[in-house]
Write a protein that holds these residues in place. Structure first.
Motif, PDB file in Angstrom:
ATOM      1  N   TYR A 161       0.827  -1.204   0.000  1.00  0.00           N
ATOM      2  CA  TYR A 161       0.000   0.000   0.000  1.00  0.00           C
ATOM      3  C   TYR A 161       0.865   1.260   0.000  1.00  0.00           C
ATOM      4  N   ASN A 162       0.253   2.368  -0.417  1.00  0.00           N
ATOM      5  CA  ASN A 162       0.926   3.660  -0.341  1.00  0.00           C
ATOM      6  C   ASN A 162       1.008   4.123   1.114  1.00  0.00           C
ATOM      7  N   VAL A 163       1.915   5.060   1.375  1.00  0.00           N
ATOM      8  CA  VAL A 163       2.189   5.438   2.754  1.00  0.00           C
ATOM      9  C   VAL A 163       2.166   6.954   2.933  1.00  0.00           C
ATOM     10  N   VAL A 164       2.188   7.344   4.197  1.00  0.00           N
ATOM     11  CA  VAL A 164       2.411   8.723   4.604  1.00  0.00           C
ATOM     12  C   VAL A 164       3.696   8.737   5.414  1.00  0.00           C
ATOM     13  N   VAL A 165       4.608   9.642   5.078  1.00  0.00           N
ATOM     14  CA  VAL A 165       5.880   9.754   5.794  1.00  0.00           C
ATOM     15  C   VAL A 165       5.815  11.008   6.664  1.00  0.00           C
ATOM     16  N   LYS A 166       6.101  10.832   7.970  1.00  0.00           N
ATOM     17  CA  LYS A 166       5.975  11.934   8.922  1.00  0.00           C
ATOM     18  C   LYS A 166       7.250  12.112   9.727  1.00  0.00           C
ATOM     19  N   ALA A 167       7.672  13.359   9.858  1.00  0.00           N
ATOM     20  CA  ALA A 167       8.755  13.674  10.793  1.00  0.00           C
ATOM     21  C   ALA A 167       8.214  13.553  12.209  1.00  0.00           C
ATOM     22  N   ASP A 168       9.027  13.049  13.112  1.00  0.00           N
ATOM     23  CA  ASP A 168       8.584  12.822  14.482  1.00  0.00           C
ATOM     24  C   ASP A 168       8.266  14.119  15.212  1.00  0.00           C
ATOM     25  N   GLY A 169       9.116  15.135  15.060  1.00  0.00           N
ATOM     26  CA  GLY A 169       8.987  16.361  15.846  1.00  0.00           C
ATOM     27  C   GLY A 169       8.171  17.439  15.173  1.00  0.00           C
ATOM     28  N   LEU A 170       8.181  18.616  15.795  1.00  0.00           N
ATOM     29  CA  LEU A 170       7.403  19.749  15.297  1.00  0.00           C
ATOM     30  C   LEU A 170       8.020  20.318  14.022  1.00  0.00           C
ATOM     31  N   ALA A 171       7.168  20.519  13.009  1.00  0.00           N
ATOM     32  CA  ALA A 171       7.652  21.031  11.725  1.00  0.00           C
ATOM     33  C   ALA A 171       6.670  22.024  11.123  1.00  0.00           C
ATOM     34  N   ALA A 172       5.989  22.774  11.994  1.00  0.00           N
ATOM     35  CA  ALA A 172       5.067  23.838  11.563  1.00  0.00           C
ATOM     36  C   ALA A 172       4.004  23.338  10.592  1.00  0.00           C
ATOM     37  N   GLY A 173       3.546  22.098  10.807  1.00  0.00           N
ATOM     38  CA  GLY A 173       2.483  21.550   9.976  1.00  0.00           C
ATOM     39  C   GLY A 173       2.928  21.068   8.618  1.00  0.00           C
ATOM     40  N   LYS A 174       4.252  21.081   8.354  1.00  0.00           N
ATOM     41  CA  LYS A 174       4.733  20.731   7.021  1.00  0.00           C
ATOM     42  C   LYS A 174       5.487  19.404   6.995  1.00  0.00           C
ATOM     43  N   LEU A 193      15.507  12.002   6.548  1.00  0.00           N
ATOM     44  CA  LEU A 193      16.588  11.323   7.258  1.00  0.00           C
ATOM     45  C   LEU A 193      17.979  11.627   6.700  1.00  0.00           C
ATOM     46  N   VAL A 194      18.058  11.954   5.416  1.00  0.00           N
ATOM     47  CA  VAL A 194      19.366  12.198   4.786  1.00  0.00           C
ATOM     48  C   VAL A 194      19.622  13.699   4.618  1.00  0.00           C
ATOM     49  N   ASP A 195      18.678  14.386   3.970  1.00  0.00           N
ATOM     50  CA  ASP A 195      18.864  15.813   3.690  1.00  0.00           C
ATOM     51  C   ASP A 195      18.552  16.697   4.901  1.00  0.00           C
ATOM     52  N   LYS A 196      17.876  16.150   5.889  1.00  0.00           N
ATOM     53  CA  LYS A 196      17.565  16.867   7.142  1.00  0.00           C
ATOM     54  C   LYS A 196      16.789  18.159   6.883  1.00  0.00           C
ATOM     55  N   LYS A 197      15.797  18.079   5.982  1.00  0.00           N
ATOM     56  CA  LYS A 197      15.019  19.266   5.660  1.00  0.00           C
ATOM     57  C   LYS A 197      14.320  19.841   6.888  1.00  0.00           C
ATOM     58  N   PHE A 198      13.919  18.974   7.806  1.00  0.00           N
ATOM     59  CA  PHE A 198      13.220  19.435   9.003  1.00  0.00           C
ATOM     60  C   PHE A 198      14.105  19.412  10.235  1.00  0.00           C
ATOM     61  N   GLY A 199      15.422  19.368  10.027  1.00  0.00           N
ATOM     62  CA  GLY A 199      16.360  19.407  11.141  1.00  0.00           C
ATOM     63  C   GLY A 199      16.176  18.235  12.087  1.00  0.00           C
ATOM     64  N   ASP A 200      16.326  18.504  13.379  1.00  0.00           N
ATOM     65  CA  ASP A 200      16.211  17.442  14.377  1.00  0.00           C
ATOM     66  C   ASP A 200      14.818  16.847  14.440  1.00  0.00           C
ATOM     67  N   ALA A 201      13.813  17.591  13.991  1.00  0.00           N
ATOM     68  CA  ALA A 201      12.439  17.077  14.003  1.00  0.00           C
ATOM     69  C   ALA A 201      12.316  15.829  13.138  1.00  0.00           C
ATOM     70  N   GLY A 202      13.236  15.673  12.163  1.00  0.00           N
ATOM     71  CA  GLY A 202      13.191  14.518  11.277  1.00  0.00           C
ATOM     72  C   GLY A 202      14.261  13.483  11.556  1.00  0.00           C
ATOM     73  N   ASN A 203      14.845  13.500  12.747  1.00  0.00           N
ATOM     74  CA  ASN A 203      15.838  12.472  13.088  1.00  0.00           C
ATOM     75  C   ASN A 203      15.215  11.086  13.138  1.00  0.00           C
ATOM     76  N   ASN A 204      13.939  11.053  13.503  1.00  0.00           N
ATOM     77  CA  ASN A 204      13.162   9.815  13.479  1.00  0.00           C
ATOM     78  C   ASN A 204      11.898  10.083  12.677  1.00  0.00           C
ATOM     79  N   ILE A 205      11.461   9.075  11.952  1.00  0.00           N
ATOM     80  CA  ILE A 205      10.265   9.250  11.137  1.00  0.00           C
ATOM     81  C   ILE A 205       9.288   8.107  11.379  1.00  0.00           C
ATOM     82  N   ILE A 206       8.042   8.383  11.022  1.00  0.00           N
ATOM     83  CA  ILE A 206       6.992   7.359  11.006  1.00  0.00           C
ATOM     84  C   ILE A 206       6.603   7.103   9.562  1.00  0.00           C
ATOM     85  N   ILE A 207       6.465   5.854   9.222  1.00  0.00           N
ATOM     86  CA  ILE A 207       5.878   5.484   7.935  1.00  0.00           C
ATOM     87  C   ILE A 207       4.582   4.753   8.261  1.00  0.00           C
TER      88      ILE A 207
END
Length: 446
Positions: A161-174, A193-207
């Motif tokens: 199935y298709n997924v939604v990828v979410k940064a763990d921390g606060l990212a201003a709704g983005k 996880l690689v480009d760190k677009k959301f900084g530390d908020a994206g150190n861990n993600i949910i799929i």
């Protein structure tokens, strides 16, 4: 001083009905923490209370009065101002809540509305929230947690199935990316996880599993023991018409939504909101404040997509436009734990629509400091809540991605849409952008 004044009044032998009149003539100041359209509308509504003297905003924006130049993350500065000015503090955005502003104010004996840092984990950590939902058997989508891009991509390619990828921390709704393919999912994983677009908020993600249905917002006010529902609403997250493009903090909203009828509202209230409050209490966490459940409806069943621990923005604006009751007294009831003694909230039998006017380029990079025109015109059917604005050289200029939340009432949803869009035509600046379909999906359910 106010506390001792009320005690002194109580000690005077006078009829109780007269005491009630005197009691509610004791005015308090309010400090609204934040600078967006949500905070402008909260202060606007609180200012209508007979119990409120002056509403201060920290830091506020170009449309708010009594601005205090203290940033939302300067907790010491906010506490000092609230103490020196005898303020009841209301926290609008999520960041200071996640930092523990409520814990700090409580320790200092200062009245403040909002959840503690521990309770705010429902929003500050999507992983914590998902695990909370799972262990308390509250309906949500299946998910896995990753901190390694290679393993995350392997997982995506194993599922059907298709997924939604979410940064763990606060990212201003983005920090939420709804993926239409495995390739898009892999790019989203790398982005976080690689480009760190959301900084530390994206150190861990949910799929998590993507479920397609109807999305709506359900917001309740809790004192840690019970939760009372606010009016229903529906947000429009994507940047482009017909829900296309990347997620934003919200491009518009309307209230009430016909998508949530009486039976569905009761189901969400009992199975999600009430169960969340009681489950938190069972885990030793008292939740006081606004509890926002982002709901996906599929085959008549509600699933929790995410929690917020504050009013939604822009859902707040149309909800408060419709609220007939005194917001201040209900916020005090939340803080004092006395909501069960209060009557149901009263709502105007009207629809309200909020249209966000943004700067072109949002939610990515966008120009700043464009002069705004038209604010001096009459807006009989609407109220203009400022968000990303500031005053400079006696002019109002743009100062953010979401610039205004134009909100209007109407006897019907269709008339509210017409009034709101009519008001947006009076405001202009060089890089103005808005969606043209806010509220229209609600019309298909009427």
């Amino acid at each position: 001083l106010l506390k001792w004044l009320v005690i002194a009044i109580k000690l005077i032998v006078i009829p109780s009905n007269i005491y009630q009149i005197i009691k509610f003539q004791v005015l308090v100041n309010v400090l609204v923490v934040g600078s967006g359209g949500r905070e402008h509308s909260i202060g606007w509504k609180l200012g209508q209370s007979n119990n409120v003297n002056t509403v201060f905003y920290a830091p506020g924006n170009g449309g708010t009065l009594n601005n205090v130049q203290i940033s939302v993350d300067d907790l010491d500065g906010l506490a000092n101002f609230a103490s020196e000015n005898n303020c009841f503090t209301v926290v609008g955005p999520e960041a200071p809540l996640a930092m523990g502003i409520v814990d700090m104010f409580n320790e200092m004996g200062l009245k403040i509305f909002g959840p503690t840092k521990e309770a705010a984990q429902l929003e500050s950590s999507k992983i914590w929230a998902k695990q909370f939902l799972k262990r308390n058997n509250i309906s949500t989508t299946s998910f896995e947690v990753f901190d390694d891009a290679v393993k995350a991509k392997e997982y995506v390619n194993q599922i059907e199935y298709n997924v939604v990828v979410k940064a763990d921390g606060l990212a201003a709704g983005k920090g939420v990316i709804v993926c239409d393919s495995k390739d898009e999912a892999e790019k989203s994983i790398d982005m976080m996880l690689v480009d760190k677009k959301f900084g530390d908020a994206g150190n861990n993600i949910i799929i998590e599993e993507r479920i397609d249905g109807i999305e709506a917002s359900y917001i309740a006010l809790s004192d840690g023991k019970i939760a009372i529902p606010m009016a229903t609403s529906q947000d429009h997250k994507r940047i482009f018409d017909n829900d296309k493009g990347p997620n934003t903090g919200g491009m518009g909203a309307y209230s009430p939504t016909p998508i949530i009828d009486k039976d569905l509202s009761q189901k969400i209230q009992e199975k999600i909101i009430d169960k969340t409050i009681s489950s938190l209490r069972n885990e030793g966490i008292t939740f006081k404040g606004f509890l926002y459940a982002g709901i996906m409806l599929k085959d008549g069943e509600p699933y929790v997509l995410e929690y917020n621990v504050r009013m939604g923005d822009p859902e707040c604006q149309p909800i408060l436009m419709r609220m007939d009751s005194d917001l201040f007294q209900y916020l005090v009831g939340s803080v004092d734990g006395t909501l069960e003694k209060m009557p149901p909230i009263s709502w105007k039998n009207k629809s309200a629509v909020c249209i966000v006017l943004a700067s072109k380029g949002y939610p990515e990079s966008y120009p700043m400091e464009d002069e705004i025109f038209g604010l001096g015109k009459a807006f009989d059917d609407a109220y203009i809540f400022h968000a990303g604005t500031k005053e400079q050289d006696k002019k109002i200029i743009t100062n953010g991605g979401r610039v205004f939340a134009v909100t209007a009432l109407g006897d019907t949803l269709e008339s509210a849409i017409k009034h709101a869009y009519g008001a947006t035509e009076k405001i202009s600046w060089k890089n103005k952008y808005l969606r043209t379909d806010i509220g229209k999906k609600g019309l298909t359910y009427l």
